[in-house]
Scaffold this active site. Structure first.
Site, PDB file in Angstrom:
ATOM      1  N   HIS A   1       0.872  -1.179   0.000  1.00 17.87           N
ATOM      2  CA  HIS A   1       0.000   0.000   0.000  1.00 17.87           C
ATOM      3  C   HIS A   1       0.912   1.233   0.000  1.00 17.87           C
ATOM      4  CE1 HIS A   1      -2.773   2.985   1.784  1.00 17.87           C
ATOM      5  NE2 HIS A   1      -3.761   2.169   1.485  1.00 17.87           N
TER       6      HIS A   1
ATOM      7  N   ASP B   1       3.135  -4.404   7.939  1.00 17.00           N
ATOM      8  CA  ASP B   1       1.938  -3.586   7.802  1.00 17.00           C
ATOM      9  C   ASP B   1       0.752  -4.539   7.958  1.00 17.00           C
ATOM     10  OD1 ASP B   1      -0.302  -2.309   6.915  1.00 17.00           O
ATOM     11  OD2 ASP B   1       0.538  -1.665   4.994  1.00 17.00           O
TER      12      ASP B   1
HETATM   13  C1  LIG Z   1      -2.415  -2.790   3.626  1.00 13.80           C
HETATM   14  C2  LIG Z   1      -2.726  -1.392   4.067  1.00 13.80           C
HETATM   15  N1  LIG Z   1      -1.762  -0.636   4.593  1.00 13.80           N
HETATM   16  C3  LIG Z   1      -1.975   0.607   5.026  1.00 13.80           C
HETATM   17  C4  LIG Z   1      -3.219   1.186   4.915  1.00 13.80           C
HETATM   18  C5  LIG Z   1      -3.415   2.586   5.410  1.00 13.80           C
HETATM   19  O1  LIG Z   1      -4.285   2.583   6.476  1.00 13.80           O
HETATM   20  P1  LIG Z   1      -4.918   3.967   7.013  1.00 13.80           P
HETATM   21  O2  LIG Z   1      -5.422   4.690   5.811  1.00 13.80           O
HETATM   22  O3  LIG Z   1      -5.999   3.513   7.907  1.00 13.80           O
HETATM   23  O4  LIG Z   1      -3.838   4.683   7.716  1.00 13.80           O
HETATM   24  C6  LIG Z   1      -4.256   0.456   4.354  1.00 13.80           C
HETATM   25  C7  LIG Z   1      -5.591   1.073   4.153  1.00 13.80           C
HETATM   26  O5  LIG Z   1      -6.209   0.887   3.147  1.00 13.80           O
HETATM   27  C8  LIG Z   1      -4.012  -0.863   3.923  1.00 13.80           C
HETATM   28  O6  LIG Z   1      -4.975  -1.612   3.386  1.00 13.80           O
END
Ligand SMILES: Cc1ncc(COP(=O)(O)O)c(C=O)c1O
Length: 405
Positions: free
Chosen positions: A122, A199
């Site tokens: 992400h 993550d």
């Molecule tokens: C795998 C992953 N990492 C990080 C994030 C970021 O999370 P947030 O937007 O809640 O900080 C997400 C959100 O979609 C995610 O799916």
């Protein structure tokens, strides 16, 4: 314990509503999950009955709220089996948790030192590391992916070398649904003396996470995908790792003493929680964790998997629908493209049938590029979805496909 989806659904008020005159079929839980009454009521109760700022008062409400905030920290500790609540840092979300590590751990990195990421990350686990590339000359190495959506583990092993300073990988992909082999990743990295950040924004929702058994160094996730509120997330850091990190933001409550010419810092986790923290949100997360603890998580996972399988069976290899990510043991996420139709158009037609899905890059542009797509549609399942909803989705998708065909 078994899992009664009807009883669970009844606890989510929003699921009773209609969209465009049709019952809502919410298949966007990977973006953000809906909230059970337990969470809504815990936050409302706190605002109505016991609310003040934390850690700084001597009056009753301040003490009660501090207790509630720290109880939420203890709930998080229990959820992920951390050894101590001091290993739990509240942040504003998973993104901030990763930024915290990139900013603090990254301060000590220099030109040519390497961080290992992957092509399935992400943007929250790419962009903070790009800052270090731009500002410090740190080198980013991206583990390639197999055609079915797994990490290329031999390539990963080869990336670990004398210049590697950190491995930062998703535990579960938000697009592919792939669950990465965390134990093997950590064992390989540790054998090279390299710490690992996972993550866990998606993985924490769909299965048990035991940070102590994993021996992971850092683990990041958000509350809002875990049926909790927005505005709060968690960085788990193993005690020795957190103790070694310089502070992230400066402000109240993260200090030991402040003078005009010198400063000392508080111990973790407070060193990393500058200013007024997300108090109500943490209380909401604590309530979500307690609520989840009342469910049979293995039965929940089996139910979610059955939803995914039902969609696959319903589509029965339908022509023109191409799934991205078919790794064995994947989580309940169905990402796909439809020949001859843009993902945004498909999502809009599905919306007319009351079906809420995500379309676009899902904050994972390198991943989509790897699979030759500029965007995809994503249906993601939560514990409140039913088999009937899976069927409604297949039906609406078939109609959308006919519409554009
Ligand atoms: C795998 C992953 N990492 C990080 C994030 C970021 O999370 P947030 O937007 O809640 O900080 C997400 C959100 O979609 C995610 O799916």
């Amino acid at each position: 314990m078994t899992f009664d989806v009807g009883a669970v659904r009844a606890q989510f008020p929003i699921l009773k509503r209609q969209v465009h005159g049709k019952p809502l079929v919410y298949l966007d839980s990977a973006a953000s999950a809906q909230k059970p009454l337990a969470v809504i009521e815990a936050m409302t109760w706190a605002m109505e009955n016991s609310y003040a700022n934390v850690h700084r008062g001597l009056h009753a409400l301040a003490n009660e709220t501090t207790d509630a905030y720290e109880k939420a920290r203890e709930n998080v500790r229990g959820l992920i089996n951390a050894r101590s609540a001091e290993e739990i840092v509240f942040t504003k979300g998973g993104t901030e948790a990763i930024n915290l590590v990139a900013s603090s751990f990254g301060q000590r990195l220099g030109p040519g030192e390497e961080i290992v990421l992957s092509e399935m990350e992400h943007h929250a686990n790419i962009v903070p590391w790009h800052f270090l590339r731009e500002r410090l000359g740190v080198v980013l190495r991206f583990v390639p992916l197999t055609d079915d959506g797994r990490l290329d583990m031999p390539a990963f092993a080869e990336f670990l070398g004398p210049r590697t300073r950190l491995v930062a990988l998703s535990h579960m992909s938000n697009v592919l649904g792939t669950v990465n082999p965390a134990r093997a990743i950590i064992a390989l990295a540790h054998a090279s003396g390299v710490p690992v950040l996972l993550d866990g924004c998606q993985a924490i929702v769909h299965g048990a996470v035991d940070v102590s058994a994993l021996d992971v160094d850092f683990y990041a996730f958000s509350a809002h995908k875990l049926y909790g509120p927005t505005g709060v997330g968690v960085l788990y850091g193993r005690a020795d790792r957190l103790a070694d990190l310089p502070p992230y933001q400066g402000g109240g409550e993260m200090i030991g003493t402040v003078a005009l010419d010198h400063i000392t810092y508080a111990d973790p986790p407070h060193r990393f929680e500058a200013g007024t923290p997300p108090i109500l949100e943490a209380i909401g997360l604590g309530a979500a964790i307690e609520w989840l603890a009342g469910l049979d998580r293995a039965a929940v996972a089996a139910h979610e998997h059955a939803l995914y399988e039902r969609v696959k069976e319903g589509l029965n290899g339908a022509n023109g629908i191409h799934e991205i990510g078919t790794a064995p043991g994947k989580g309940p996420i169905f990402s796909f493209t439809v020949a001859g139709a843009h993902p945004h158009d498909i999502a809009q037609v599905l919306d007319r049938y009351g079906v809420a899905v995500r379309a676009g890059t899902h904050c994972a542009e390198p991943l989509l590029r790897r699979y030759g797509a500029s965007a995809s549609v994503r249906a993601s399942f939560g514990l409140y979805n039913t088999l009937e909803e899976a069927d409604l989705f297949v039906d609406a998708l078939t109609k959308a496909q006919t519409f554009f065909g």
